[in-house]
Write a protein that holds these residues in place. Structure first.
Motif, PDB file in Angstrom:
ATOM      1  N   ASN A   6       6.393   1.600  -8.615  1.00  0.00           N
ATOM      2  CA  ASN A   6       7.028   2.313  -7.606  1.00  0.00           C
ATOM      3  C   ASN A   6       6.463   3.506  -7.679  1.00  0.00           C
ATOM      4  O   ASN A   6       7.432   4.470  -8.121  1.00  0.00           O
ATOM      5  CB  ASN A   6       8.596   1.716  -7.067  1.00  0.00           C
ATOM      6  CG  ASN A   6       8.309   1.793  -5.211  1.00  0.00           C
ATOM      7  OD1 ASN A   6       7.766   2.564  -5.177  1.00  0.00           O
ATOM      8  ND2 ASN A   6       9.700   0.720  -5.248  1.00  0.00           N
ATOM      9  N   PRO A   7       5.664   3.631  -6.777  1.00  0.00           N
ATOM     10  CA  PRO A   7       5.305   5.340  -6.713  1.00  0.00           C
ATOM     11  C   PRO A   7       6.196   5.952  -5.895  1.00  0.00           C
ATOM     12  O   PRO A   7       6.409   6.962  -6.241  1.00  0.00           O
ATOM     13  CB  PRO A   7       3.859   4.989  -5.738  1.00  0.00           C
ATOM     14  CG  PRO A   7       3.192   3.791  -5.747  1.00  0.00           C
ATOM     15  CD  PRO A   7       4.396   2.869  -5.533  1.00  0.00           C
ATOM     16  N   GLU A   8       6.901   5.013  -5.050  1.00  0.00           N
ATOM     17  CA  GLU A   8       7.875   6.493  -4.324  1.00  0.00           C
ATOM     18  C   GLU A   8       8.907   6.648  -5.057  1.00  0.00           C
ATOM     19  O   GLU A   8      10.085   7.716  -5.107  1.00  0.00           O
ATOM     20  CB  GLU A   8       8.374   5.661  -3.367  1.00  0.00           C
ATOM     21  CG  GLU A   8       7.627   5.349  -1.789  1.00  0.00           C
ATOM     22  CD  GLU A   8       8.275   4.601  -0.398  1.00  0.00           C
ATOM     23  OE1 GLU A   8       9.045   3.948  -0.673  1.00  0.00           O
ATOM     24  OE2 GLU A   8       7.131   4.206   0.322  1.00  0.00           O
ATOM     25  N   LYS A   9       9.649   5.436  -5.697  1.00  0.00           N
ATOM     26  CA  LYS A   9      11.103   5.488  -7.134  1.00  0.00           C
ATOM     27  C   LYS A   9      10.391   5.860  -8.401  1.00  0.00           C
ATOM     28  O   LYS A   9      11.459   6.553  -9.074  1.00  0.00           O
ATOM     29  CB  LYS A   9      11.515   4.635  -6.907  1.00  0.00           C
ATOM     30  CG  LYS A   9      12.334   4.147  -5.902  1.00  0.00           C
ATOM     31  CD  LYS A   9      12.673   1.998  -5.703  1.00  0.00           C
ATOM     32  CE  LYS A   9      13.790   2.035  -4.826  1.00  0.00           C
ATOM     33  NZ  LYS A   9      14.596   0.925  -4.361  1.00  0.00           N
ATOM     34  N   ASP A  10       8.282   6.101  -8.493  1.00  0.00           N
ATOM     35  CA  ASP A  10       8.826   6.326  -9.488  1.00  0.00           C
ATOM     36  C   ASP A  10       9.385   5.458 -11.067  1.00  0.00           C
ATOM     37  O   ASP A  10       9.433   5.980 -11.653  1.00  0.00           O
ATOM     38  CB  ASP A  10       8.754   7.891  -9.622  1.00  0.00           C
ATOM     39  CG  ASP A  10       8.087   8.714 -10.909  1.00  0.00           C
ATOM     40  OD1 ASP A  10       6.801   8.139 -11.150  1.00  0.00           O
ATOM     41  OD2 ASP A  10       8.351   9.057 -11.922  1.00  0.00           O
ATOM     42  N   VAL A  60       1.388   1.267  -1.058  1.00  0.00           N
ATOM     43  CA  VAL A  60       3.118   0.912  -1.473  1.00  0.00           C
ATOM     44  C   VAL A  60       3.704   0.729  -2.382  1.00  0.00           C
ATOM     45  O   VAL A  60       4.194   0.632  -2.919  1.00  0.00           O
ATOM     46  CB  VAL A  60       3.180   0.859  -0.638  1.00  0.00           C
ATOM     47  CG1 VAL A  60       2.840   1.222   1.311  1.00  0.00           C
ATOM     48  CG2 VAL A  60       2.688  -1.257  -0.408  1.00  0.00           C
ATOM     49  N   ARG A  61       2.436   0.113  -3.720  1.00  0.00           N
ATOM     50  CA  ARG A  61       3.176  -0.971  -4.618  1.00  0.00           C
ATOM     51  C   ARG A  61       1.979  -0.809  -5.361  1.00  0.00           C
ATOM     52  O   ARG A  61       0.294  -1.856  -4.912  1.00  0.00           O
ATOM     53  CB  ARG A  61       3.533  -2.250  -4.459  1.00  0.00           C
ATOM     54  CG  ARG A  61       4.234  -2.893  -5.652  1.00  0.00           C
ATOM     55  CD  ARG A  61       5.048  -4.200  -5.229  1.00  0.00           C
ATOM     56  NE  ARG A  61       3.483  -4.810  -4.671  1.00  0.00           N
ATOM     57  CZ  ARG A  61       3.726  -6.410  -5.150  1.00  0.00           C
ATOM     58  NH1 ARG A  61       4.155  -6.547  -6.333  1.00  0.00           N
ATOM     59  NH2 ARG A  61       2.708  -7.117  -4.703  1.00  0.00           N
ATOM     60  N   VAL A  62       1.432  -0.637  -7.039  1.00  0.00           N
ATOM     61  CA  VAL A  62       0.783  -0.517  -7.870  1.00  0.00           C
ATOM     62  C   VAL A  62       1.427  -1.970  -9.340  1.00  0.00           C
ATOM     63  O   VAL A  62       2.699  -2.271  -9.692  1.00  0.00           O
ATOM     64  CB  VAL A  62       0.301   0.759  -8.731  1.00  0.00           C
ATOM     65  CG1 VAL A  62      -0.931   0.985  -7.174  1.00  0.00           C
ATOM     66  CG2 VAL A  62       1.522   1.195  -9.170  1.00  0.00           C
ATOM     67  N   PHE A  63       0.254  -3.115  -9.138  1.00  0.00           N
ATOM     68  CA  PHE A  63       0.116  -4.168 -10.599  1.00  0.00           C
ATOM     69  C   PHE A  63      -0.549  -4.089 -11.402  1.00  0.00           C
ATOM     70  O   PHE A  63      -1.419  -3.742 -11.187  1.00  0.00           O
ATOM     71  CB  PHE A  63       1.548  -5.312  -9.504  1.00  0.00           C
ATOM     72  CG  PHE A  63       0.689  -5.599  -8.447  1.00  0.00           C
ATOM     73  CD1 PHE A  63      -0.841  -6.351  -8.633  1.00  0.00           C
ATOM     74  CD2 PHE A  63       0.727  -5.208  -7.309  1.00  0.00           C
ATOM     75  CE1 PHE A  63      -1.367  -6.409  -7.830  1.00  0.00           C
ATOM     76  CE2 PHE A  63      -0.390  -5.322  -6.540  1.00  0.00           C
ATOM     77  CZ  PHE A  63      -1.259  -6.247  -6.514  1.00  0.00           C
TER      78      PHE A  63
END
Length: 870
Positions: free
Chosen positions: A181-185, A267-270
């Motif tokens: 989660n890039p926003e929450k790291d 918004v999300r990487v996986f």
């Protein structure tokens, strides 16, 4: 917005109700109170019956029963979007007994239907009075709530089952998953990721920790790919080197992808994380094998052509296309006869049919020179080797073709420069090697052997020094002409090295038919003296030669080992020079193989537990035991008993003699310590090699061993050969002086067989000189009437030097008596005792420790030592 799918069958509903019984019961209690019903239960529908799974009646708890459904008589209402069945008076239905259980006057129910519009479940509320309008609405709301709860539980159960299946699949396939989660790291890892990292889930893995497990170059590649995924949304899939938490090296496949919002922002990487170590290993091995084959094919200068039984070309390499001047389209599917000139082209089909019928082919498996035809019509000479294989049940033939036209043109030059000896004009050792290898291939196929002879001119170096190298070359030319004249047509003659010739039988033979080779008759022909009579200027000179021969099995031995064995045969023949001959048959080759195996095993023999010591007792004139000589023995698990005469010279060629010597020293001094504790302090002699005594740390290690075992240095005798003395006299003398200052005694072994100077002996701290068995053996039955000057001289020299004399190899009484008369001090040999193994020696020590004169014997020895060491 997410919507739950409805449960579609009663079995599923029953399973959910049983598994989540507590949750559903709690929900029923809350809904019962919300509705204001006297009883509320959830049931599954089976035909016209309700099979109750969970039911509440006030606080009386759960009950189970079957409820007869009379839905047709019920009043159907629609409230809050729910079809509700209302039963205003249950007493009107005497066949229904539910109201008797609950004292109920009315009921309300609603049904869940599946995709086929079948009722599969129901929520039923019972009231002691008539149903109120508000209760009806509340029931509709409760029904929706309970229906959603039941469906959510079903979805959770399916989700858990799917997650469990995913975990099992991940474990089997060694594939984990991750999400960032890039926003929450924050990053989430599945269980298999932790397995691959060999890290417990409770310890967790940060993104930085995860990156640290990659090699430096792999880490940079992965970080760049991950950053590109975050910033640009470009997916990646990488195979990288990796080290888990235990230090195990692995290969992993790391892949990543992303989800973007409407603004095209990530918004999300996986991605996935896979252990591909096994796959990578197999792939690397496969690639290496493929590369090796590719390299071999790329370095082959020969044309390769494959044909079927009809002679149709099915495969060929680029060299073949270049050699014949065709394209692959022109040759694939064509008959091989297109590459043959007349009359071979016309006869080829007949030849193939004959071979198919009879299986006889002169060219199969044998290299042969034949003419070939290029597309231009040019005829050239080729060397063809043909082999047969079976592919998918069909026989095919592979031809290896070499264009030898240029070689033939340059044949004279090749012979002179590469394959011909420039002195004698004979084919040289390189040509010999080539023909032996070709003949060996044929012999291996037939399970045959080869017969080879090596003839070496004796003392050719002396001849060259005396008459000059030009005269030596002339002598070799004349000898070569003579040997060529007398050599049979059945043999090929080659110049082997500077002064040797080699003969190779042109035909192979069955190993069981060795007797057909009359090697003695061949020896008589080759070793005739007139073959070696040479005319040098005005001088007629006669040289001599030594001849060795072997029967060589190429399936059991390499070309190199064949040469080694052949040279060994010549060395043996020179023991019978001039004109000595030695033939090595299978037994001799086996002996050479044993020699090689012994040499290979020597490096580790000191640590193998296979070495042991035997102890040769030493006696004075009165046959009292005065000491022992420690002798090393080797009983190999693989080689059996290995004689010291076999392995000690080999060990001295390498550092193995140092490790063996260290073992002998420690074992012998340990035995000395044992004898002292038993009360029988007899000196022990230890043989030390020339290579070991000049080792820089020898003195330090020797004294350290003495101190460790706490033995008097005066009871240790170091035996050195004359070879050790002349190896490096200054170093040896320094070691001897240093150790003698501590009391260690020195003995010169094999005295008279070497080249030591008396001047050296006089300067060294020697305690005894040993008369070698070689000289003792000369003393025979008539010894009382003869004088053995060498034996007498050695004893006299020892007396002159003021040291003891020790006779080795005393086997007869006549020898002991003669030596005693001449003043020899100490004796050892089979006349007195054979060498004793450890157990026998310990028994003798026990006897000596209890013997009445044991102490006197030691004193006698010390007296002799003192008398001859001043």
């Amino acid at each position: 917005m997410f919507e739950y799918k409805k449960v579609i069958d009663k079995d599923t509903m029953q399973n959910i109700a049983k598994e989540y019984h507590s949750t559903l019961t709690s929900e029923l209690q809350a809904l019962k109170d919300f509705i204001g019903a006297d009883a509320l239960f959830w049931a599954t529908v089976d035909g016209k019956d309700l099979s109750t799974l969970s039911m509440l009646q006030n606080d009386k708890g759960q009950r189970h029963f079957t409820y007869q459904l009379n839905s047709a008589l019920g009043q159907v209402e629609n409230t809050c979007g729910v079809e509700v069945h209302v039963y205003p008076s249950l007493k009107s239905y005497p066949s229904d007994h539910a109201h008797m259980h609950f004292d109920a006057q009315s009921s309300v129910s609603a049904f869940i239907k599946n995709a086929a519009n079948q009722c599969v479940g129901a929520l039923v509320a019972l009231f002691s009075d008539r149903v109120q309008e508000s209760s009806l609405r509340h029931f509709s709301i409760a029904f929706k709530s309970f229906e959603n709860l039941f469906t959510r539980l079903y979805q959770e159960k399916n989700t858990q089952a799917a997650l469990q299946l995913m975990k099992e699949v991940q474990s089997i396939s060694k594939i984990g998953a991750w999400e960032y989660n890039p926003e929450k790291d924050t990053v989430y890892w599945t269980d298999e990721v932790f397995e691959i990292y060999a890290i417990s889930r409770r310890d967790g893995i940060t993104l930085e920790q995860a990156m640290s497990h990659y090699k430096a170059d792999s880490r940079i590649i992965l970080q760049n790919a991950f950053n590109t995924l975050l910033t640009k949304g470009l997916p990646f899939s990488l195979e990288l080197e990796f080290t888990d938490a235990t230090g195990a090296h692995k290969w992993v496949r790391a892949s990543g992808n992303c989800e973007k919002n409407e603004q095209n922002h990530v918004v999300r990487v996986f991605g996935a994380f896979e252990d591909i170590s096994d796959e990578k290993t197999l792939r690397i091995q496969s690639e290496e094998r493929a590369q090796k084959i590719e390299n071999i094919l790329n370095n082959i200068n020969d044309a390769l052509i494959t044909i079927d039984q009809k002679g149709v070309i099915s495969h060929l390499n680029e060299v073949a296309l270049d050699m014949f001047g065709y394209t692959s389209r022109e040759l694939l599917g064509a008959n091989i006869a297109v590459l043959m000139p007349a009359p071979y082209a016309e006869q080829h089909d007949t030849y193939m049919a004959h071979y198919k019928e009879t299986g006889n082919a002169k060219i199969m498996g044998v290299g042969r020179q034949l003419p070939a035809k290029r597309k231009s019509g040019e005829i050239f000479q080729m060397e063809l080797s043909l082999s047969e294989l079976t592919e998918e049940g069909e026989k095919k033939y592979i031809g290896v073709i070499r264009d030898i036209s240029e070689r033939i043109k340059a044949q004279d030059t090749i012979y002179n420069l590469a394959f011909t000896d420039n002195v004698t004009g004979l084919r040289n050792s390189q040509w010999f090697e080539r023909e032996v290898r070709n003949l060996s291939n044929e012999a291996r196929r037939k399970q045959h052997g080869l017969f080879v002879l090596l003839l070496d001119i004796d003392k050719m170096k002396v001849f060259n020094h005396k008459y000059g190298f030009n005269a030596g070359d002339e002598a070799l030319k004349q000898i070569a002409r003579n040997l060529k004249k007398v050599s049979s047509d059945a043999y090929s003659l080659y110049k082997y090295n500077a002064d040797a010739f080699i003969f190779l039988a042109k035909s192979t033979f069955l190993m069981t038919e060795i007797h057909k080779f009359e090697s003695d008759g061949l020896k008589d022909i080759l070793l005739k003296e007139n073959n070696f009579d040479v005319q040098i200027g005005q001088h007629k000179l006669c040289l001599t030669a030594s001849l060795g021969s072997i029967i060589f099995d190429p399936s059991a031995h390499s070309f190199e080992s064949m040469l080694n064995i052949l040279e060994q045969a010549v060395r043996q023949s020179k023991l019978s020079a001039p004109f000595g001959y030695h033939h090595i048959a299978k037994e001799g080759i086996d002996q050479h193989d044993r020699y090689v195996r012994i040499k290979d095993a020597l490096d580790s023999v000191a640590d193998s537990g296979e070495l042991s010591l035997v102890y040769q007792p030493q006696y004075d004139v009165d046959t009292n035991v005065v000491g022992f000589e420690a002798l090393v023995r080797w009983h190999s698990k693989k080689l059996g008993f290995v004689s010291p005469g076999d392995f000690i010279p080999l060990a001295e060629e390498s550092s193995a003699i140092i490790s063996i010597g260290d073992w002998v020293i420690d074992e012998a001094i340990s035995s000395l310590a044992y004898s002292i504790k038993q009360g029988a302090a007899y000196p022990i002699s230890i043989n030390i090699s020339a290579k070991q005594i000049v080792e820089p740390s020898f003195s330090e290690k020797f004294l350290s061993c003495i101190n460790f075992h706490q033995v008097p240095p005066q009871l240790i005798v170091i035996e050195l050969t004359e070879t050790a003395l002349v190896l490096d006299i200054s170093v040896v003398k320094q070691v001897m002086v240093e150790l003698s200052n501590y009391g260690v005694q020195f003995s010169i072994d094999d005295f008279g067989t070497g080249y030591s100077s008396l001047a050296y002996l006089k300067e060294l701290p020697i305690s005894e000189v040993k008369v070698d068995k070689y000289f003792v053996d000369d003393i025979n039955a008539s010894a009382s009437h003869q004088s053995y000057k060498i034996v007498d001289a050695i004893i006299n020299i020892s007396n002159a030097l003021g040291v003891r004399s020790v006779a080795e190899g005393v086997e007869r009484e006549i020898q002991k008596d003669y030596l005693a008369r001449k003043g020899c001090h100490i004796f050892q040999g089979y006349f007195f005792s054979k060498p004793l193994n450890k157990e026998q020696w310990m028994n003798l020590i026990a006897e000596l420790s209890h013997a009445p004169r044991a102490n006197e014997q030691v004193v006698k020895f010390n007296d002799v030592n003192q008398r001859y060491s001043d």
